[in-house]
Design a protein around this motif. Structure first.
Motif, mmCIF file in Angstrom:
data_model
loop_
_atom_site.group_PDB
_atom_site.id
_atom_site.type_symbol
_atom_site.label_atom_id
_atom_site.label_comp_id
_atom_site.label_asym_id
_atom_site.label_seq_id
_atom_site.Cartn_x
_atom_site.Cartn_y
_atom_site.Cartn_z
ATOM 1 N N ILE A 208 58.616 -20.892 -30.552
ATOM 2 C CA ILE A 208 58.064 -19.773 -29.795
ATOM 3 C C ILE A 208 56.906 -19.155 -30.559
ATOM 4 O O ILE A 208 55.845 -18.880 -30.008
ATOM 5 N N GLN A 209 57.110 -18.946 -31.873
ATOM 6 C CA GLN A 209 56.076 -18.298 -32.682
ATOM 7 C C GLN A 209 54.797 -19.131 -32.736
ATOM 8 O O GLN A 209 53.705 -18.615 -32.643
ATOM 9 N N LYS B 202 63.939 -4.961 -39.219
ATOM 10 C CA LYS B 202 64.661 -5.928 -40.056
ATOM 11 C C LYS B 202 63.936 -6.165 -41.371
ATOM 12 O O LYS B 202 64.552 -6.345 -42.411
ATOM 13 N N PRO C 275 50.551 -22.571 -19.791
ATOM 14 C CA PRO C 275 50.886 -22.808 -21.199
ATOM 15 C C PRO C 275 49.682 -23.207 -22.042
ATOM 16 O O PRO C 275 49.575 -22.793 -23.184
ATOM 17 N N ILE D 85 65.515 -26.358 -25.384
ATOM 18 C CA ILE D 85 66.256 -25.738 -24.287
ATOM 19 C C ILE D 85 66.885 -26.789 -23.381
ATOM 20 O O ILE D 85 68.041 -26.651 -22.970
ATOM 21 N N THR E 149 67.860 -16.708 -36.766
ATOM 22 C CA THR E 149 66.583 -16.122 -37.183
ATOM 23 C C THR E 149 66.811 -14.950 -38.136
ATOM 24 O O THR E 149 65.988 -14.701 -38.999
ATOM 25 N N ILE E 150 67.947 -14.266 -37.983
ATOM 26 C CA ILE E 150 68.191 -13.127 -38.874
ATOM 27 C C ILE E 150 68.588 -13.615 -40.273
ATOM 28 O O ILE E 150 68.121 -13.095 -41.277
ATOM 29 N N VAL F 157 56.313 -19.648 -21.761
ATOM 30 C CA VAL F 157 55.183 -20.148 -20.978
ATOM 31 C C VAL F 157 54.217 -19.014 -20.637
ATOM 32 O O VAL F 157 53.016 -19.134 -20.791
ATOM 33 N N THR F 158 54.789 -17.886 -20.193
ATOM 34 C CA THR F 158 53.911 -16.818 -19.712
ATOM 35 C C THR F 158 53.372 -15.953 -20.834
ATOM 36 O O THR F 158 52.412 -15.226 -20.633
ATOM 37 N N GLY G 28 51.306 -17.818 -15.316
ATOM 38 C CA GLY G 28 50.706 -18.112 -16.611
ATOM 39 C C GLY G 28 50.569 -19.602 -16.850
ATOM 40 O O GLY G 28 51.253 -20.414 -16.241
ATOM 41 N N ARG H 264 47.699 -20.354 -23.006
ATOM 42 C CA ARG H 264 48.473 -19.533 -23.927
ATOM 43 C C ARG H 264 48.461 -20.125 -25.336
ATOM 44 O O ARG H 264 48.355 -19.410 -26.323
ATOM 45 N N ILE I 56 59.645 -23.587 -14.898
ATOM 46 C CA ILE I 56 58.500 -23.468 -15.815
ATOM 47 C C ILE I 56 57.201 -23.535 -15.031
ATOM 48 O O ILE I 56 56.254 -22.820 -15.323
ATOM 49 N N LEU J 33 63.871 -23.190 -32.360
ATOM 50 C CA LEU J 33 63.371 -22.567 -31.134
ATOM 51 C C LEU J 33 62.457 -21.396 -31.457
ATOM 52 O O LEU J 33 61.381 -21.251 -30.878
ATOM 53 N N PHE J 34 62.898 -20.577 -32.416
ATOM 54 C CA PHE J 34 62.121 -19.398 -32.787
ATOM 55 C C PHE J 34 60.748 -19.797 -33.331
ATOM 56 O O PHE J 34 59.725 -19.239 -32.938
ATOM 57 N N VAL K 139 59.903 -26.072 -27.588
ATOM 58 C CA VAL K 139 60.714 -25.093 -26.869
ATOM 59 C C VAL K 139 61.393 -25.757 -25.676
ATOM 60 O O VAL K 139 62.604 -25.626 -25.465
ATOM 61 N N TYR L 56 54.959 -25.518 -27.285
ATOM 62 C CA TYR L 56 55.577 -25.598 -25.971
ATOM 63 C C TYR L 56 56.524 -26.798 -25.805
ATOM 64 O O TYR L 56 57.643 -26.636 -25.309
ATOM 65 N N MET M 53 71.277 -18.541 -31.863
ATOM 66 C CA MET M 53 69.829 -18.607 -32.075
ATOM 67 C C MET M 53 69.324 -17.328 -32.711
ATOM 68 O O MET M 53 68.480 -17.357 -33.604
ATOM 69 N N ILE M 54 69.851 -16.199 -32.253
ATOM 70 C CA ILE M 54 69.399 -14.929 -32.822
ATOM 71 C C ILE M 54 69.909 -14.766 -34.250
ATOM 72 O O ILE M 54 69.162 -14.377 -35.141
#
Lengths: 302, 279
Positions: free
Chosen positions: A263-264, B240, A32, A275, A248-249, B139-140, A30, A35, A25, A259-260, A271, A268, A244-245
């Motif tokens: 991220i959205q 979706k 965080p 993980i 979200t669906i 992070v990025t 970048g 961001r 990380i 996690l999703f 996440v 930080y 995880m995918i």
């Protein structure tokens, strides 16, 4: 004694992978904080958040607090929900475990059965069909397979509800869409292993002894088991990402959703926490499978 | 490595056929992008036109229909293809180079190097790689640099493992020993003896790895962590939300992606059988 050494090795690997996680990380391009706050943030806000996340400390102090945080289960709070990350993870864990467990068991059963069937009928129509099917199943990654399943089973046929979490019928599509790719991989592996094993000298001996076909098959199956378990263990990371995918669906409140959302929201710490703990769980299962394998087949030394 | 010594097997033929369709498509699109509709300095990208939102596919207007933002789905898919393939080649090639060098050094290098890299490759190998990628991308942010970093850092240990095993095998062969005996230095040995002999196994992994990168990239794109708005995963995530009104968007994207993955997997599997008929 051997068990102790194995356990120590597992702990060392977990420790080292978490450490590499920490440094990856920091190595990644970048920042965080920039961001999270965006490009137009004021300087004092940046400083404040940096302090809150503990990023103003030196790398070694950060590393120390990261380690103690993981050990004590205290990874701080989420940036948006005023809840502890550890309690967030605990409440989101059950759906993920349910989905992962059922899809892995189903895939294991289906995959080994289909693989042995197609191995036993090598170069016949059944074998060809299974091989084409497994190739097709591998080519639709979970995030294209799941929407297609929704389209077919929920919208066109209207057999199953689209997305929610609760009863049995809500779990069918997520579990199915996770099962298909894993079962395809297991089919291929078990077919190859079966073909390797079936011509081995010891199987010829069993035939010569006049053992029934079924009894021979069970023994061959047992010989293939460690390889299959190993594949499951390696594929576990794919399954983990897959849950995880799927979550979200299908809007399932599991770890993937957490996690999703993290991220959205650019949350930080969440996440990082999700993980880190997924890694620990994954590694623990990996090493359990490893020792299970050497219990099934004592020749395996890891 | 004499590749065309014997006839291609059936899997390779199918794989080559499918891949050549995609290659043809890619060339057609690059021609469109840089010469017909755009120029080298100002490449063409599909533009947003909200008046043509979700036009169903038909032979008169858009063969593949339009997406949520009124862009022609065919153009969007083409942009996704060129992005996805170029990223896959770039990432896999970098992983391959790192992997070969590290694999060679773990065999011939000093002891501490051996132990260190064995440890690292083992850890990254069993580490859930997509999780590292997600973490790096969170992070990025949605940057191409971060994506490439994430994919390379999770991809190279696979190559290093194969290169290590293969290098060990090749170093035991008699012609390598003879080369060493006449005083060939380590660099020349690496270039002239090791690389040609380990390349077949690496190539298999490379072709199969391409489809792996395509999938990982799309998975990240689906989670909103891709490097481009034309990433097939990102397109699927958009599709979706209109699954009910416009199922064709999801179907076309899925089929496109599946075709490419099938082609690469068939090619890789075929190559494996081709180079090792016993296995």
């Amino acid at each position: 004694m051997k068990g102790l050494r194995k356990g120590l090795y597992a702990l060392l690997t977990i420790y080292l992978s978490l450490t590499s996680l920490f440094f990856i990380i920091r190595l990644a391009p970048g920042d965080p904080v920039e961001r999270i706050l965006g490009p137009e943030a004021r300087l004092q806000d940046i400083e404040l958040l940096r302090q809150r996340l503990g990023l103003d400390l030196s790398v070694w102090e950060q590393y120390l607090s990261f380690c103690t945080g993981i050990m004590t289960g205290n990874l701080g709070n989420s940036l948006f929900k005023s809840e502890k990350i550890s309690s967030l993870i605990l409440t989101h864990l059950p759906p993920t475990i349910i989905i992962a467990f059922f899809s892995i068991s189903l895939a294991f059963f289906l995959g080994s059965m289909l693989g042995i069937y197609s191995g036993a009928r090598k170069s016949q129509i059944g074998d060809g069909a299974v091989r084409v099917l497994s190739l097709l199943a591998l080519s639709f990654p979970i995030f294209s397979l799941a929407p297609l399943f929704v389209l077919i089973f929920s919208i066109w046929l209207q057999w199953l509800p689209v997305s929610e979490w609760g009863g049995f019928s809500h779990g069918v599509l997520p579990i199915l869409s996770l099962t298909v790719p894993l079962a395809a991989i297991l089919t291929r592996v078990s077919r190859n292993r079966f073909l390797e094993e079936i011509h081995a000298p010891w199987v010829t001996v069993l035939h010569a002894k006049g053992l029934r076909e079924m009894a021979i098959l069970v023994r061959v199956l047992k010989a293939c088991l460690p390889t299959l378990l190993n594949v499951v263990a390696i594929q576990l990371s794919v399954v983990l990402a897959g849950t995880m995918i799927t979550e979200t669906i299908f809007d399932i409140p599991g770890m993937g959703m957490l996690l999703f959302e993290g991220i959205q929201n650019r949350d930080y710490p969440v996440v990082q926490g999700v993980i880190a703990y997924s890694t620990i769980i994954y590694m623990l299962i990996y090493f359990c499978v490893d020792s299970l394998n050497s219990w099934i087949d004592p020749r395996i030394q890891s | 490595m004499k590749l065309m010594r014997k006839k291609m097997n059936r899997e390779m033929k199918w794989g080559a056929a499918i891949l050549s369709i995609y290659l043809f498509w890619l060339i057609y699109w690059l021609f469109q992008k840089y010469i017909l509709q755009g120029s080298l300095s100002r490449p063409y990208t599909p533009d947003i036109d909200m008046t043509k939102e979700l036009v169903a596919p038909s032979f008169e207007s858009f063969w593949f229909g339009t997406d949520l933002f009124g862009r022609s789905l065919f153009e969007v898919l083409s942009a996704g293809l060129s992005y996805s393939l170029s990223l896959a080649v770039l990432v896999s090639a970098s992983c391959l180079m790192i992997g070969i060098v590290v694999g060679y050094l773990t065999v011939v290098g000093p002891r501490f190097f051996k132990v260190f890299f064995d440890l690292i490759t083992n850890i990254v190998f069993i580490f859930p790689s997509i999780l590292i990628a997600i973490l790096v991308m969170s992070v990025t942010g949605q940057s191409l640099k971060g994506l490439i970093f994430a994919l390379i850092i999770t991809g190279w240990p696979g190559y290093a493992r194969i290169a290590r095993g293969e290098t060990q095998r090749v170093l035991g062969l008699s012609y390598v020993e003879s080369a060493k005996a006449i005083g060939v230095g380590p660099f020349r040995l690496f270039r002239k003896c090791i690389i040609p002999d380990i390349l077949p196994q690496i190539m298999i992994h490379f072709v199969l790895g391409l489809s792996g990168v395509v999938i990982s990239e799309a998975a990240l794109g689906f989670l909103g962590l891709g490097g481009s708005e034309f990433s097939w995963g990102a397109l699927l995530a958009d599709a979706k939300s209109v699954l009910l009104e416009a199922p064709y968007v999801t179907i076309f994207i899925s089929l496109c992606m599946a075709g490419l993955i099938i082609g690469l997997n068939l090619m890789g599997d075929g190559l494996r059988d081709y180079l090792d008929p016993q296995g």
